[in-house]
Design a protein around this motif. Structure first.
Motif, mmCIF file in Angstrom:
data_model
loop_
_atom_site.group_PDB
_atom_site.id
_atom_site.type_symbol
_atom_site.label_atom_id
_atom_site.label_comp_id
_atom_site.label_asym_id
_atom_site.label_seq_id
_atom_site.Cartn_x
_atom_site.Cartn_y
_atom_site.Cartn_z
ATOM 1 N N VAL A 1 64.761 26.703 34.437
ATOM 2 C CA VAL A 1 64.624 26.308 32.978
ATOM 3 C C VAL A 1 65.576 25.232 32.581
ATOM 4 C CG1 VAL A 1 64.998 27.204 30.627
ATOM 5 C CG2 VAL A 1 63.844 28.570 32.371
ATOM 6 N N ALA A 2 66.663 25.276 33.114
ATOM 7 C CA ALA A 2 67.660 24.027 32.822
ATOM 8 C C ALA A 2 67.349 22.698 33.365
ATOM 9 C CB ALA A 2 69.009 24.256 33.323
ATOM 10 N N LEU A 3 66.667 22.859 34.483
ATOM 11 C CA LEU A 3 66.181 21.753 34.987
ATOM 12 C C LEU A 3 64.832 21.097 34.362
ATOM 13 C CD1 LEU A 3 66.679 22.273 38.578
ATOM 14 C CD2 LEU A 3 67.770 20.501 37.778
ATOM 15 N N VAL A 4 63.781 21.961 34.051
ATOM 16 C CA VAL A 4 62.718 21.459 33.300
ATOM 17 C C VAL A 4 62.565 22.364 32.050
ATOM 18 C CG1 VAL A 4 61.640 20.127 34.915
ATOM 19 C CG2 VAL A 4 61.445 22.540 34.888
ATOM 20 N N SER A 5 62.720 22.264 30.908
ATOM 21 C CA SER A 5 62.647 22.983 30.074
ATOM 22 C C SER A 5 61.052 23.263 29.506
ATOM 23 C CB SER A 5 63.501 22.665 28.602
ATOM 24 O OG SER A 5 62.777 21.383 28.302
ATOM 25 N N GLY A 6 60.371 22.230 29.720
ATOM 26 C CA GLY A 6 58.952 22.324 29.470
ATOM 27 C C GLY A 6 58.057 22.221 30.545
ATOM 28 N N GLY A 7 56.769 22.220 30.644
ATOM 29 C CA GLY A 7 55.805 22.133 31.482
ATOM 30 C C GLY A 7 55.524 23.344 32.355
ATOM 31 N N VAL A 8 54.544 23.209 33.246
ATOM 32 C CA VAL A 8 54.331 24.406 33.996
ATOM 33 C C VAL A 8 55.461 25.182 34.772
ATOM 34 C CG1 VAL A 8 52.876 25.081 36.117
ATOM 35 C CG2 VAL A 8 51.979 23.321 34.666
ATOM 36 N N LEU A 9 56.513 24.397 35.338
ATOM 37 C CA LEU A 9 57.487 24.949 36.022
ATOM 38 C C LEU A 9 58.317 25.764 35.083
ATOM 39 C CD1 LEU A 9 58.373 22.345 38.592
ATOM 40 C CD2 LEU A 9 57.197 24.687 39.173
ATOM 41 N N GLY A 10 58.535 24.869 33.875
ATOM 42 C CA GLY A 10 59.538 25.844 32.767
ATOM 43 C C GLY A 10 58.874 26.887 32.204
ATOM 44 N N ALA A 11 57.339 26.800 32.112
ATOM 45 C CA ALA A 11 56.944 28.091 31.613
ATOM 46 C C ALA A 11 56.940 29.288 32.838
ATOM 47 C CB ALA A 11 55.386 27.882 31.496
ATOM 48 N N VAL A 12 56.624 28.960 33.925
ATOM 49 C CA VAL A 12 56.944 29.963 35.116
ATOM 50 C C VAL A 12 58.209 30.701 34.958
ATOM 51 C CG1 VAL A 12 56.885 30.418 37.480
ATOM 52 C CG2 VAL A 12 55.112 29.030 36.327
ATOM 53 N N ALA A 13 59.367 29.847 35.040
ATOM 54 C CA ALA A 13 60.825 30.293 35.027
ATOM 55 C C ALA A 13 60.920 30.911 33.700
ATOM 56 C CB ALA A 13 61.734 29.094 35.230
ATOM 57 N N LEU A 14 60.479 30.748 32.526
ATOM 58 C CA LEU A 14 60.791 31.503 31.270
ATOM 59 C C LEU A 14 60.000 32.807 31.325
ATOM 60 C CD1 LEU A 14 60.196 28.568 28.671
ATOM 61 C CD2 LEU A 14 62.191 29.866 28.983
ATOM 62 N N ALA A 15 58.956 32.913 32.057
ATOM 63 C CA ALA A 15 58.147 33.929 32.116
ATOM 64 C C ALA A 15 58.750 35.193 32.974
ATOM 65 C CB ALA A 15 56.801 33.789 32.619
ATOM 66 N N HIS A 16 59.444 34.593 33.904
ATOM 67 C CA HIS A 16 60.302 35.604 34.884
ATOM 68 C C HIS A 16 61.554 36.059 34.262
ATOM 69 C CE1 HIS A 16 57.683 35.609 38.578
ATOM 70 N NE2 HIS A 16 57.548 34.232 38.571
ATOM 71 N N LEU A 17 62.008 35.270 33.289
ATOM 72 C CA LEU A 17 63.257 35.514 32.817
ATOM 73 C C LEU A 17 63.098 36.471 31.624
ATOM 74 C CD1 LEU A 17 65.084 32.029 32.426
ATOM 75 C CD2 LEU A 17 65.792 33.896 33.756
ATOM 76 N N GLY A 18 61.546 36.706 31.358
ATOM 77 C CA GLY A 18 61.197 37.711 30.185
ATOM 78 C C GLY A 18 61.002 37.079 28.838
ATOM 79 N N ARG A 19 61.104 35.801 28.917
ATOM 80 C CA ARG A 19 60.923 34.789 27.723
ATOM 81 C C ARG A 19 59.598 34.527 27.366
ATOM 82 N NH1 ARG A 19 65.882 30.901 28.519
ATOM 83 N NH2 ARG A 19 65.089 29.887 26.716
ATOM 84 N N ARG A 20 59.042 35.699 27.230
ATOM 85 C CA ARG A 20 57.098 35.359 27.208
ATOM 86 C C ARG A 20 56.860 34.543 26.163
ATOM 87 N NH1 ARG A 20 54.543 38.686 30.818
ATOM 88 N NH2 ARG A 20 55.625 40.311 31.751
ATOM 89 N N ALA A 21 57.209 34.586 25.009
ATOM 90 C CA ALA A 21 56.842 33.748 23.737
ATOM 91 C C ALA A 21 56.869 32.262 24.036
ATOM 92 C CB ALA A 21 57.661 34.132 22.582
ATOM 93 N N GLU A 22 58.187 32.083 24.491
ATOM 94 C CA GLU A 22 58.596 30.520 24.959
ATOM 95 C C GLU A 22 57.611 30.173 25.848
ATOM 96 O OE1 GLU A 22 62.793 29.574 24.715
ATOM 97 O OE2 GLU A 22 63.043 31.666 24.662
ATOM 98 N N ALA A 23 57.657 30.951 27.062
ATOM 99 C CA ALA A 23 56.942 30.850 28.263
ATOM 100 C C ALA A 23 55.360 30.345 27.666
ATOM 101 C CB ALA A 23 56.687 31.748 29.211
ATOM 102 N N ALA A 24 54.760 31.340 26.705
ATOM 103 C CA ALA A 24 53.521 31.042 26.471
ATOM 104 C C ALA A 24 53.160 29.854 25.561
ATOM 105 C CB ALA A 24 53.272 32.161 25.530
ATOM 106 N N ARG A 25 54.322 29.431 24.853
ATOM 107 C CA ARG A 25 54.023 28.233 24.068
ATOM 108 C C ARG A 25 54.127 27.015 25.027
ATOM 109 N NH1 ARG A 25 57.320 30.831 20.500
ATOM 110 N NH2 ARG A 25 59.473 30.066 21.523
ATOM 111 N N ALA A 26 55.043 26.808 26.040
ATOM 112 C CA ALA A 26 55.117 25.939 26.907
ATOM 113 C C ALA A 26 53.738 25.762 27.866
ATOM 114 C CB ALA A 26 56.310 25.881 27.833
ATOM 115 N N ALA A 27 53.414 26.812 28.105
ATOM 116 C CA ALA A 27 52.155 27.188 29.218
ATOM 117 C C ALA A 27 50.865 26.404 28.397
ATOM 118 C CB ALA A 27 51.871 28.454 29.712
#
Length: 909
Positions: free
Chosen positions: A710-736
């Motif tokens: 997440v620190a490396l890529v806060s947005g985009g596909v990889l950022g959404a994947v990392a956020l989802a695994h961290l349980g931050r689903r709302a942020e992950a959904a917006r990025a995705a």
């Protein structure tokens, strides 16, 4: 007269036996005359020293004189140098018949007219008889005064009556010197250059193991002159001291001609040389005669280029620069080529001279195009007469008022290094009226084509300066991953439908298709689906591929097709790799092929190509490091990926340090504050930086370190994947959701599938997650993204209790992951299948199915006859690693030879 004993003196001279015999004969015979006549450098002084040593060892009183041109007007100067000291030491010898000589030598009273020379000469004869065996050694006798030569000529006729030895060395003769050497007792020797054998002996005194070819080359270069041969063999160049001494003997006019010839070249036309030296053309012959007498010239040119270099390097800086400026003016007036003139301008310090800028720009143009052309002027963009973007107009071509300087100077890769040299110097000149933006644009494009690391900085500085955005600057910045914000505005300025002149000019210069390619690249940046259509239109023009080495337009179009996953991407890359000849384009094409293979899920091929691209020197590697890290992370080779990252960071640091040291403050120190901010804003958006950050994030995800991802890529596909695994689903959904919208707008199947996979991970509702996975598989059923979607689909189906359906999704995922060599995905597929209650097939232990992707790759290369060392070099592995994988392949296939290996692989196919 009694013969004197002459001890043996080791001469140390080569091919001078006759001369040494003449010296020994004169010394042993109790007197005589020996004259050595030869140009400078053939060893006259050394022979005279040998003769003096012989005479001194035999008991002679040796007196030496070496007149110079300054002493030529001093009456009896040589005679005084020879006999003053002996006359003072032995006053009794200067009495009686020698009294007249004593008055001259002891009291300085010389004859008042020429009629007194004969009595004085007779008196000197009596003085010499009173001094005992006397050896008079006169070097450079051509500079002796006439009065002394008259006395010596008288002594020469009486030398048989006295124990008197006269040794003379001269570069040329005159009437009185001819009288000295014309007597019966005289031995006159004209020295000859050394033969090839003699030259080899002399060379090997300095270079003991010198081969015959080197000795012959040095003999040919020196003409057999011992002085030059010794200087060349010593390896230090021609010493300045002897050259300086010989120049000091010349008149001011002759020295001026020598200095001018050393700067402008002695092969220059007489009119140019005379103009630089400030003399008349007819005076050059006299000057070169004097230089020849000094041993510095022969046939109106220096005896060796090292002599001219020695003279030029010994000049004071101000004098040398004055002569170079005079040479540039004279050559320009004589119609010399721009590069010939520029060679002298480069030697001059900046002086804000617009003529210097024009001359250097003309030389840069000539270097790039091979076409001599003068420069009408260099003015600010938008000034009268220069309506173009960059503001450089070449004389004699009215149609070039619109295109940029970069386009005009980018006529070819050949000569780019030379053009950079001229343009850097032109930039330093700082003349009033110079268009700094145009100079930076021309310099940046030339440096880019030459493959210099400073190219990116100069291109960015050109974009900063006065808002300059030329086609070539935009295109080359795009190759670095930097898209100028006003790219479309620049392109519109050239191909606007209302600008008929600009359209015709663009079509005639071949930039119309280039502009189309840049439009495609800019459209890709906006996620405009028209990017593919524009790229295909541009690629249809054969000019784009023909100019691929000097323009990045073809590469940009091919990259658009790769990113958009179009079927035409692979043939476009193949054509580019076949046509590329420069280092930069070969590296770019290889990196592009690696990216295409990675997007298609061909991990082994992507890794191999990325390693090949990474073997190119900086700054041509582009995103090769990121591609290699990405491929290794997908294969599960985490440790190897970290090692590659560390090595790449170390090499990049070293390269940046070297580039900064080479560049200094040439362009960076002059950038405006706004320009620095613009560079800082774009540096992070460079394609290479983005790709490296994405690769690091992919590696972090493979390790399970989602916070770092997440620190490396806060947005985009990889950022959404990392956020989802961290349980931050709302942020992950917006990025995705943003990623899905962008991917669907572009129409790239793999990107759509990747974005939908990220959105499915962020979706808490299992039913909706299943729908998203099926939607993604409908777009992209294969490749790595297809495997990920099947894994997520199987996990979601198992979660809602549909185990049979889950197995139907997970089985092909396992097979595809094994085939692609994606070890982490394969391991997860097995775990998910076990969770559904199904024991998945075990990994094969025998046969071709048991081979890992790397083992199969190495076995296939070995099967076609390649040795372990060749395989290691091709795959960038160690030989030991190749041997280990090959041994494992032999064991799994049950073979012992490469022939059996080939047969087994062929049967399996």
């Amino acid at each position: 007269m009694a013969r004197l004993h002459v001890p043996t003196v080791a001469p140390g001279l080569i091919e001078r036996h006759l001369e040494l015999d003449a010296l020994r004969s004169a010394v042993r015979g109790g007197g005589g005359i020996v004259v050595f006549e030869a140009p400078a450098g053939l060893g006259k002084t050394t022979l005279l020293e040998q003769g003096a040593a012989m005479a001194g060892a035999a008991g002679w009183l040796v007196r030496r004189a070496a007149p110079s041109p300054l002493e030529r007007e001093l009456p009896y100067g040589v005679l005084r140098a020879l006999l003053e000291t002996p006359a003072r030491e032995r006053l009794e010898a200067a009495t009686g018949a020698a009294a007249v000589a004593g008055e001259l030598l002891l009291q300085g009273v010389s004859p008042r007219d020429a009629s007194g020379v004969l009595p004085l000469a007779h008196s000197v004869l009596w003085l010499c008889s009173g001094l005992g065996p006397l050896a008079l050694v006169i070097d450079d006798a051509q500079w002796a005064d006439r009065e002394s030569l008259a006395v010596l000529a008288y002594l020469a006729r009486r030398v048989e009556d006295l124990p008197l030895l006269i040794l003379v060395g001269t570069r040329g003769s005159c009437d009185l010197l001819s009288l000295v050497g014309g007597v019966r007792a005289a031995a006159v020797r004209a020295l000859e250059p050394l033969s090839a054998a003699g030259a080899a002996r002399l060379v090997r005194r300095h270079l003991a193991d010198a081969p015959g070819t080197l000795c012959r080359d040095l003999h040919r270069a020196s003409g057999g002159v011992p002085w030059l041969l010794t200087e060349l063999a010593s390896g230090d160049g021609v010493s300045r001291a002897p050259v300086r001494r010989r120049l000091a003997e010349l008149s001011a006019r002759d020295r001026g001609v020598a200095e001018a010839a050393a700067v402008v070249g002695d092969t220059a036309s007489p009119h140019v040389l005379a103009r630089v030296a400030g003399v008349g053309v007819r005076e050059l012959a006299h000057a070169f005669d004097a230089l020849a007498a000094a041993g510095l010239a022969e046939k109106n040119r220096f005896v060796h280029p090292l002599v001219s270099r020695s003279i030029a390097s010994d000049l004071p800086r101000a004098t040398r620069e004055r002569l170079h400026r005079a040479a540039a003016r004279a050559l320009t007036e004589a119609g010399a080529g721009a590069r010939t003139v520029a060679a002298h301008l480069l030697e001059c310090a900046p002086a804000a001279d617009p003529d210097v800028t024009r001359g250097l720009m003309a030389a840069a143009h000539e270097a790039r195009t091979g076409t001599p052309r003068g420069v009408a002027g260099v003015g600010r963009a938008g000034d009268g007469g220069t309506p173009g973007v960059a503001g450089v107009a070449w004389a004699g071509d009215a149609s070039t008022s619109a295109p940029a300087a970069g386009a005009e100077l980018s006529g070819g890769v050949a000569g780019a290094d030379e053009a950079v040299m001229y343009l850097r110097r032109a930039l330093d000149e700082g003349a009033s009226g110079d268009d700094r933006g145009a100079l930076l644009a021309a310099l940046g494009t030339a440096a880019f084509d030459a493959g210099l690391p400073e190219a990116r900085g100069w291109l960015l500085a050109a974009a900063d300066e006065c808002g300059v955005r030329t086609v070539d600057v935009v295109g080359r910045l795009a190759a670095f991953g930097v898209v100028a914000g006003d790219c479309d505005a620049v392109l519109d300025a050239f191909i606007d439908e209302r600008e008929e002149h600009a359209r015709q000019l663009a079509r005639r210069s071949g930039t119309d298709v280039v502009l189309l390619a840049h439009r495609a690249w800019a459209a890709l940046g906006r996620r405009d689906p028209a990017a593919v259509r524009l790229a295909l239109m541009a690629l249809a023009d054969p000019r784009l591929l023909a100019e691929a080495d000097r323009r990045r337009a073809y590469e940009l179009c091919a990259r658009v097709l790769v990113v958009c996953e179009h079927d035409a991407a692979e043939p476009a890359i193949t054509a580019l790799r076949a046509a590329a000849t420069t280092v930069g384009m070969r590296a770019a094409a290889t990196s592009l092929a690696a990216e295409h293979a990675l997007r298609r899920g061909r991990l082994i091929e992507a890794e191999r190509l990325a390693r090949t691209a990474l073997a190119f020197p900086e700054p041509f590697r582009g995103g090769a490091l990121a591609l290699l890290v990405h491929a290794l992370a997908e294969r599960g080779a985490v440790c190897e990926a970290h090692a590659v990252l560390r090595a790449g960071a170390r090499e990049a640091t070293e390269w940046r340090g070297a580039a900064a040291a080479a560049r200094g403050a040439e362009w960076g120190g002059t950038a405006t504050a706004g320009g620095a901010e613009w560079r800082g804003a774009n540096a992070g958006r460079g394609r290479g930086a983005r790709e490296l950050a994405a690769a690091r994030a992919r590696l972090a995800i493979a390790e399970g370190d989602f916070g770092r991802a997440v620190a490396l890529v806060s947005g985009g596909v990889l950022g959404a994947v990392a956020l989802a695994h961290l349980g931050r689903r709302a942020e992950a959904a917006r990025a995705a959701d943003v990623a899905v919208a962008e991917a669907e707008r572009l129409g790239a199947p793999a990107q759509i599938a990747a974005a939908l996979h990220a959105r499915a991970l962020a979706e808490p509702d299992a039913a909706r997650r299943i729908g998203m996975c099926r939607r993604g598989l409908a777009v992209q059923p294969g490749g790595l993204e297809g495997v990920r979607l099947r894994l997520e689909l199987g996990a979601a189906l198992a979660y809602v209790g549909r185990r049979v359906d889950a197995r139907e999704a997970l089985r092909p995922a396992l097979a595809a992951a094994d085939a692609l060599g994606a070890v982490p995905l394969s391991q997860r597929a097995r775990r998910e299948l076990v969770a559904t209650g199904l024991r998945p097939r075990q990994a094969a232990t025998e046969g071709t199915a048991a081979l890992t992707p790397r083992q199969r790759q190495i076995c296939e290369l070995a099967a076609v006859g390649k040795g372990n060392r060749v395989i290691a070099q091709e795959l960038f592995l160690s030989i030991k690693t190749v041997e280990t994988h090959l041994a494992a392949g032999y064991r799994k296939l049950g073979v012992n030879t490469r022939a059996d290996l080939a047969a087994e692989l062929a049967a399996a196919a």
